[in-house]
Design a protein around this motif. Structure first.
Motif, PDB file in Angstrom:
ATOM      1  N   MET A   1       0.742  -1.079  -0.094  1.00  0.00           N
ATOM      2  CA  MET A   1      -0.013   0.030  -0.176  1.00  0.00           C
ATOM      3  C   MET A   1       0.872   1.154  -0.098  1.00  0.00           C
ATOM      4  O   MET A   1       0.386   2.384  -0.500  1.00  0.00           O
ATOM      5  N   GLY A   2       1.874   1.152   0.418  1.00  0.00           N
ATOM      6  CA  GLY A   2       3.046   2.272   0.608  1.00  0.00           C
ATOM      7  C   GLY A   2       3.338   2.884  -0.659  1.00  0.00           C
ATOM      8  O   GLY A   2       3.441   4.054  -0.988  1.00  0.00           O
ATOM      9  N   ALA A   3       3.550   1.915  -1.650  1.00  0.00           N
ATOM     10  CA  ALA A   3       3.868   2.279  -3.148  1.00  0.00           C
ATOM     11  C   ALA A   3       2.624   3.087  -3.663  1.00  0.00           C
ATOM     12  O   ALA A   3       2.826   4.097  -4.430  1.00  0.00           O
ATOM     13  N   LEU A   4       1.508   2.653  -3.425  1.00  0.00           N
ATOM     14  CA  LEU A   4       0.171   3.313  -4.125  1.00  0.00           C
ATOM     15  C   LEU A   4       0.197   4.829  -3.339  1.00  0.00           C
ATOM     16  O   LEU A   4      -0.193   5.831  -3.996  1.00  0.00           O
ATOM     17  N   ILE A   5       0.101   4.727  -1.964  1.00  0.00           N
ATOM     18  CA  ILE A   5       0.283   6.160  -1.530  1.00  0.00           C
ATOM     19  C   ILE A   5       1.327   7.015  -2.003  1.00  0.00           C
ATOM     20  O   ILE A   5       0.946   8.218  -2.460  1.00  0.00           O
ATOM     21  N   ALA A   6       2.381   6.672  -2.077  1.00  0.00           N
ATOM     22  CA  ALA A   6       3.543   7.331  -2.714  1.00  0.00           C
ATOM     23  C   ALA A   6       3.215   7.853  -3.877  1.00  0.00           C
ATOM     24  O   ALA A   6       3.475   9.131  -4.494  1.00  0.00           O
ATOM     25  N   GLY A   7       2.733   6.914  -4.824  1.00  0.00           N
ATOM     26  CA  GLY A   7       2.291   7.357  -6.162  1.00  0.00           C
ATOM     27  C   GLY A   7       1.379   8.372  -6.298  1.00  0.00           C
ATOM     28  O   GLY A   7       1.330   9.679  -7.161  1.00  0.00           O
ATOM     29  N   ALA A  42       8.163  15.634 -16.239  1.00  0.00           N
ATOM     30  CA  ALA A  42       7.707  14.285 -16.989  1.00  0.00           C
ATOM     31  C   ALA A  42       8.265  12.947 -16.407  1.00  0.00           C
ATOM     32  O   ALA A  42       7.411  12.163 -16.165  1.00  0.00           O
ATOM     33  N   LEU A  43       9.381  13.051 -15.928  1.00  0.00           N
ATOM     34  CA  LEU A  43      10.022  11.917 -15.238  1.00  0.00           C
ATOM     35  C   LEU A  43       9.542  11.541 -13.808  1.00  0.00           C
ATOM     36  O   LEU A  43       8.842  10.578 -13.570  1.00  0.00           O
ATOM     37  N   LEU A  44       8.878  12.643 -13.224  1.00  0.00           N
ATOM     38  CA  LEU A  44       8.273  12.512 -11.842  1.00  0.00           C
ATOM     39  C   LEU A  44       6.944  11.986 -12.016  1.00  0.00           C
ATOM     40  O   LEU A  44       6.396  11.040 -11.387  1.00  0.00           O
ATOM     41  N   ILE A  45       6.280  12.388 -13.284  1.00  0.00           N
ATOM     42  CA  ILE A  45       4.902  11.911 -13.453  1.00  0.00           C
ATOM     43  C   ILE A  45       4.827  10.436 -14.020  1.00  0.00           C
ATOM     44  O   ILE A  45       3.983   9.526 -13.638  1.00  0.00           O
ATOM     45  N   ILE A  46       5.925   9.942 -14.741  1.00  0.00           N
ATOM     46  CA  ILE A  46       5.954   8.594 -14.982  1.00  0.00           C
ATOM     47  C   ILE A  46       6.401   7.675 -13.845  1.00  0.00           C
ATOM     48  O   ILE A  46       5.625   6.713 -13.536  1.00  0.00           O
ATOM     49  N   ALA A  47       7.261   8.179 -12.902  1.00  0.00           N
ATOM     50  CA  ALA A  47       7.405   7.448 -11.569  1.00  0.00           C
ATOM     51  C   ALA A  47       6.165   7.463 -10.742  1.00  0.00           C
ATOM     52  O   ALA A  47       5.914   6.342 -10.441  1.00  0.00           O
ATOM     53  N   ALA A  48       5.606   8.431 -10.533  1.00  0.00           N
ATOM     54  CA  ALA A  48       4.279   8.573  -9.846  1.00  0.00           C
ATOM     55  C   ALA A  48       3.097   7.401 -10.648  1.00  0.00           C
ATOM     56  O   ALA A  48       2.531   6.677  -9.864  1.00  0.00           O
ATOM     57  N   VAL A  49       2.961   7.356 -11.842  1.00  0.00           N
ATOM     58  CA  VAL A  49       2.141   6.170 -12.375  1.00  0.00           C
ATOM     59  C   VAL A  49       2.806   4.965 -12.211  1.00  0.00           C
ATOM     60  O   VAL A  49       1.920   3.978 -11.986  1.00  0.00           O
ATOM     61  N   ALA A  50       4.042   4.772 -12.300  1.00  0.00           N
ATOM     62  CA  ALA A  50       4.576   3.674 -12.096  1.00  0.00           C
ATOM     63  C   ALA A  50       4.557   2.941 -10.490  1.00  0.00           C
ATOM     64  O   ALA A  50       3.897   1.785 -10.444  1.00  0.00           O
ATOM     65  N   LEU A  51       4.433   3.903  -9.485  1.00  0.00           N
ATOM     66  CA  LEU A  51       4.239   3.511  -8.429  1.00  0.00           C
ATOM     67  C   LEU A  51       2.806   3.236  -8.126  1.00  0.00           C
ATOM     68  O   LEU A  51       2.515   2.557  -7.388  1.00  0.00           O
ATOM     69  N   MET A  52       1.930   4.074  -8.515  1.00  0.00           N
ATOM     70  CA  MET A  52       0.536   3.660  -8.423  1.00  0.00           C
ATOM     71  C   MET A  52       0.131   2.370  -9.091  1.00  0.00           C
ATOM     72  O   MET A  52      -0.603   1.589  -8.478  1.00  0.00           O
ATOM     73  N   ILE A  53       0.624   2.065 -10.317  1.00  0.00           N
ATOM     74  CA  ILE A  53       0.202   0.576 -10.967  1.00  0.00           C
ATOM     75  C   ILE A  53       0.756  -0.503  -9.900  1.00  0.00           C
ATOM     76  O   ILE A  53       0.248  -1.580  -9.618  1.00  0.00           O
ATOM     77  N   TYR A  54       2.078  -0.262  -9.617  1.00  0.00           N
ATOM     78  CA  TYR A  54       2.647  -1.280  -8.771  1.00  0.00           C
ATOM     79  C   TYR A  54       2.031  -1.212  -7.226  1.00  0.00           C
ATOM     80  O   TYR A  54       1.695  -2.338  -6.751  1.00  0.00           O
ATOM     81  N   GLY A  55       1.594  -0.145  -6.957  1.00  0.00           N
ATOM     82  CA  GLY A  55       1.118  -0.242  -5.557  1.00  0.00           C
ATOM     83  C   GLY A  55      -0.277  -0.831  -5.702  1.00  0.00           C
ATOM     84  O   GLY A  55      -0.787  -1.746  -4.796  1.00  0.00           O
ATOM     85  N   TRP A  56      -1.150  -0.503  -6.545  1.00  0.00           N
ATOM     86  CA  TRP A  56      -2.190  -1.153  -7.058  1.00  0.00           C
ATOM     87  C   TRP A  56      -2.356  -2.788  -7.245  1.00  0.00           C
ATOM     88  O   TRP A  56      -2.979  -3.437  -6.544  1.00  0.00           O
ATOM     89  N   ARG A  57      -1.335  -3.117  -7.886  1.00  0.00           N
ATOM     90  CA  ARG A  57      -1.235  -4.617  -8.097  1.00  0.00           C
ATOM     91  C   ARG A  57      -0.680  -5.531  -6.931  1.00  0.00           C
ATOM     92  O   ARG A  57      -0.839  -6.392  -6.771  1.00  0.00           O
ATOM     93  N   THR A  58       0.038  -4.745  -6.072  1.00  0.00           N
ATOM     94  CA  THR A  58       0.819  -5.538  -4.756  1.00  0.00           C
ATOM     95  C   THR A  58       0.106  -5.316  -3.389  1.00  0.00           C
ATOM     96  O   THR A  58       0.241  -5.877  -2.595  1.00  0.00           O
TER      97      THR A  58
END
Length: 189
Positions: A1-7, A42-58
Protein backbone atom coordinates in the motif's frame (compact mmCIF):
# COMPACT_ATOMS: atom_id res chain seq x y z
CA UNK A 1 0.00 0.00 0.00
CA UNK A 2 2.97 2.29 0.59
CA UNK A 3 3.85 2.43 -3.11
CA UNK A 4 0.26 3.32 -4.02
CA UNK A 5 0.14 6.11 -1.44
CA UNK A 6 3.56 7.37 -2.59
CA UNK A 7 2.41 7.39 -6.22
CA UNK A 8 -0.77 9.35 -5.47
CA UNK A 9 1.17 11.83 -3.32
CA UNK A 10 3.93 12.27 -5.92
CA UNK A 11 1.33 12.81 -8.69
CA UNK A 12 -0.52 15.36 -6.56
CA UNK A 13 2.55 17.27 -5.40
CA UNK A 14 4.04 17.54 -8.89
CA UNK A 15 0.75 18.68 -10.41
CA UNK A 16 -0.16 21.07 -7.58
CA UNK A 17 3.22 22.81 -7.56
CA UNK A 18 2.21 25.11 -10.42
CA UNK A 19 -0.99 26.35 -8.75
CA UNK A 20 -0.06 26.09 -5.05
CA UNK A 21 3.64 27.04 -5.06
CA UNK A 22 4.27 28.98 -8.30
CA UNK A 23 7.29 30.81 -6.84
CA UNK A 24 9.00 27.50 -6.03
CA UNK A 25 8.21 26.21 -9.51
CA UNK A 26 9.58 29.36 -11.16
CA UNK A 27 12.71 29.21 -8.99
CA UNK A 28 13.33 25.59 -9.91
CA UNK A 29 12.66 26.33 -13.56
CA UNK A 30 15.14 29.21 -13.58
CA UNK A 31 17.83 27.06 -11.91
CA UNK A 32 17.36 24.05 -14.19
CA UNK A 33 16.22 25.73 -17.38
CA UNK A 34 12.84 25.30 -19.05
CA UNK A 35 13.66 22.10 -20.98
CA UNK A 36 15.30 20.20 -18.11
CA UNK A 37 12.49 21.32 -15.78
CA UNK A 38 9.89 19.87 -18.14
CA UNK A 39 11.92 16.68 -18.38
CA UNK A 40 12.09 16.40 -14.59
CA UNK A 41 8.34 16.93 -14.28
CA UNK A 42 7.68 14.29 -16.95
CA UNK A 43 10.03 11.85 -15.20
CA UNK A 44 8.31 12.44 -11.85
CA UNK A 45 4.86 11.90 -13.41
CA UNK A 46 6.04 8.63 -15.00
CA UNK A 47 7.44 7.56 -11.64
CA UNK A 48 4.13 8.44 -9.95
CA UNK A 49 2.14 6.37 -12.46
CA UNK A 50 4.56 3.46 -12.09
CA UNK A 51 4.24 3.62 -8.30
CA UNK A 52 0.44 3.71 -8.55
CA UNK A 53 0.35 0.71 -10.89
CA UNK A 54 2.82 -1.28 -8.80
CA UNK A 55 1.10 -0.24 -5.58
CA UNK A 56 -2.34 -1.19 -6.91
CA UNK A 57 -1.18 -4.60 -8.03
CA UNK A 58 0.72 -5.44 -4.83
CA UNK A 59 -1.52 -3.92 -2.15
CA UNK A 60 -3.68 -6.26 -0.10
CA UNK A 61 -7.43 -6.03 -0.70
CA UNK A 62 -9.02 -4.80 2.52
CA UNK A 63 -12.74 -4.10 2.88
CA UNK A 64 -13.52 -0.48 3.86
CA UNK A 65 -17.19 -0.01 2.95
CA UNK A 66 -19.95 -1.77 1.06
CA UNK A 67 -20.59 0.09 -2.22
CA UNK A 68 -24.20 0.31 -3.41
CA UNK A 69 -25.30 -2.45 -5.78
CA UNK A 70 -26.15 0.15 -8.43
CA UNK A 71 -22.74 1.86 -8.04
CA UNK A 72 -21.01 -0.42 -10.53
CA UNK A 73 -23.53 0.36 -13.28
CA UNK A 74 -23.53 4.09 -12.56
CA UNK A 75 -19.74 4.02 -12.71
CA UNK A 76 -19.88 2.50 -16.20
CA UNK A 77 -22.09 5.40 -17.31
CA UNK A 78 -19.86 7.93 -15.54
CA UNK A 79 -16.86 6.66 -17.48
CA UNK A 80 -18.42 7.71 -20.80
CA UNK A 81 -18.80 11.23 -19.41
CA UNK A 82 -15.30 11.23 -17.93
CA UNK A 83 -13.78 10.31 -21.29
CA UNK A 84 -15.93 12.94 -23.03
CA UNK A 85 -14.71 15.57 -20.54
CA UNK A 86 -11.07 14.52 -21.05
CA UNK A 87 -11.57 14.98 -24.79
CA UNK A 88 -13.29 18.35 -24.35
CA UNK A 89 -10.24 19.62 -22.50
CA UNK A 90 -8.09 19.05 -25.60
CA UNK A 91 -9.72 21.57 -27.91
CA UNK A 92 -12.82 23.50 -28.85
CA UNK A 93 -16.05 22.15 -27.39
CA UNK A 94 -19.48 23.29 -26.28
CA UNK A 95 -18.68 21.60 -22.98
CA UNK A 96 -16.10 24.31 -22.31
CA UNK A 97 -18.96 26.84 -22.26
CA UNK A 98 -20.37 25.11 -19.19
CA UNK A 99 -17.37 23.57 -17.43
CA UNK A 100 -14.29 25.64 -16.69
CA UNK A 101 -11.93 22.71 -16.10
CA UNK A 102 -13.18 19.74 -18.14
CA UNK A 103 -10.04 17.60 -17.59
CA UNK A 104 -10.13 18.00 -13.81
CA UNK A 105 -13.91 17.59 -13.76
CA UNK A 106 -13.48 14.40 -15.80
CA UNK A 107 -10.99 13.18 -13.20
CA UNK A 108 -13.55 13.88 -10.45
CA UNK A 109 -16.22 11.95 -12.36
CA UNK A 110 -13.77 9.06 -12.90
CA UNK A 111 -12.77 9.00 -9.24
CA UNK A 112 -16.30 9.39 -7.89
CA UNK A 113 -17.64 6.67 -10.16
CA UNK A 114 -14.94 4.25 -9.09
CA UNK A 115 -15.62 5.00 -5.41
CA UNK A 116 -19.29 4.14 -6.04
CA UNK A 117 -18.25 0.80 -7.54
CA UNK A 118 -15.42 -0.23 -5.21
CA UNK A 119 -15.22 -0.31 -1.44
CA UNK A 120 -11.69 -1.56 -0.82
CA UNK A 121 -8.69 0.22 0.67
CA UNK A 122 -6.80 0.39 -2.64
CA UNK A 123 -9.74 2.15 -4.28
CA UNK A 124 -10.09 4.62 -1.43
CA UNK A 125 -6.41 5.54 -1.71
CA UNK A 126 -6.23 5.70 -5.52
CA UNK A 127 -9.60 7.13 -6.49
CA UNK A 128 -10.12 9.13 -3.31
CA UNK A 129 -6.61 10.56 -3.50
CA UNK A 130 -6.77 11.51 -7.18
CA UNK A 131 -10.30 12.85 -6.77
CA UNK A 132 -9.12 15.04 -3.90
CA UNK A 133 -6.18 16.22 -6.02
CA UNK A 134 -8.55 17.16 -8.86
CA UNK A 135 -10.89 19.04 -6.51
CA UNK A 136 -8.04 20.99 -4.92
CA UNK A 137 -6.66 21.72 -8.40
CA UNK A 138 -9.98 23.12 -9.61
CA UNK A 139 -9.99 25.62 -6.74
CA UNK A 140 -6.32 26.56 -6.86
CA UNK A 141 -6.16 26.93 -10.64
CA UNK A 142 -9.38 28.96 -10.64
CA UNK A 143 -8.03 31.19 -7.88
CA UNK A 144 -4.83 31.84 -9.83
CA UNK A 145 -6.60 32.45 -13.14
CA UNK A 146 -9.15 34.86 -11.68
CA UNK A 147 -12.62 35.32 -13.13
CA UNK A 148 -13.64 32.72 -15.68
CA UNK A 149 -13.61 33.92 -19.26
CA UNK A 150 -15.52 31.43 -21.37
CA UNK A 151 -13.89 30.52 -24.69
CA UNK A 152 -15.24 32.53 -27.59
CA UNK A 153 -14.77 29.75 -30.13
CA UNK A 154 -16.67 26.48 -29.92
CA UNK A 155 -16.76 23.35 -32.01
CA UNK A 156 -19.32 22.66 -34.70
CA UNK A 157 -22.14 20.18 -34.13
CA UNK A 158 -20.31 17.69 -36.37
CA UNK A 159 -17.15 18.03 -34.29
CA UNK A 160 -19.16 17.49 -31.09
CA UNK A 161 -20.75 14.35 -32.53
CA UNK A 162 -17.32 13.10 -33.63
CA UNK A 163 -16.00 13.75 -30.10
CA UNK A 164 -18.87 11.73 -28.63
CA UNK A 165 -18.24 8.85 -31.06
CA UNK A 166 -14.52 8.87 -30.21
CA UNK A 167 -15.41 8.83 -26.49
CA UNK A 168 -17.66 5.80 -27.05
CA UNK A 169 -14.95 3.96 -28.98
CA UNK A 170 -12.35 4.71 -26.30
CA UNK A 171 -14.84 3.60 -23.65
CA UNK A 172 -15.30 0.30 -25.50
CA UNK A 173 -11.55 -0.26 -25.74
CA UNK A 174 -11.01 0.56 -22.07
CA UNK A 175 -13.97 -1.62 -21.07
CA UNK A 176 -12.66 -4.61 -23.00
CA UNK A 177 -9.07 -4.23 -21.76
CA UNK A 178 -9.82 -3.23 -18.15
CA UNK A 179 -8.81 -6.65 -16.81
CA UNK A 180 -5.36 -6.42 -18.42
CA UNK A 181 -4.31 -3.03 -17.09
CA UNK A 182 -6.01 -3.20 -13.68
CA UNK A 183 -6.30 -6.89 -12.90
CA UNK A 184 -10.01 -6.28 -12.22
CA UNK A 185 -12.65 -7.86 -14.53
CA UNK A 186 -15.69 -5.72 -15.33
CA UNK A 187 -17.91 -8.64 -16.30
CA UNK A 188 -18.08 -12.19 -15.09
CA UNK A 189 -15.80 -11.58 -12.12
Amino acid sequence: MGALIAGVLLWSIVHLTKSVAPEFRESLQSKLGKGPHRGLVALLIIAAVALMIYGWRTAQFEFVYDPPTWGRHLNMLFMVFAILLFGAAQGKSQIRQWIRHPMLTGMLVWAGGHLLANGDSRSVVLFGGLGLWALISIFTVSRNEGAWVKPTETASVGREILGFIIALVLYGVLFMTHLYYTGMPLVGG
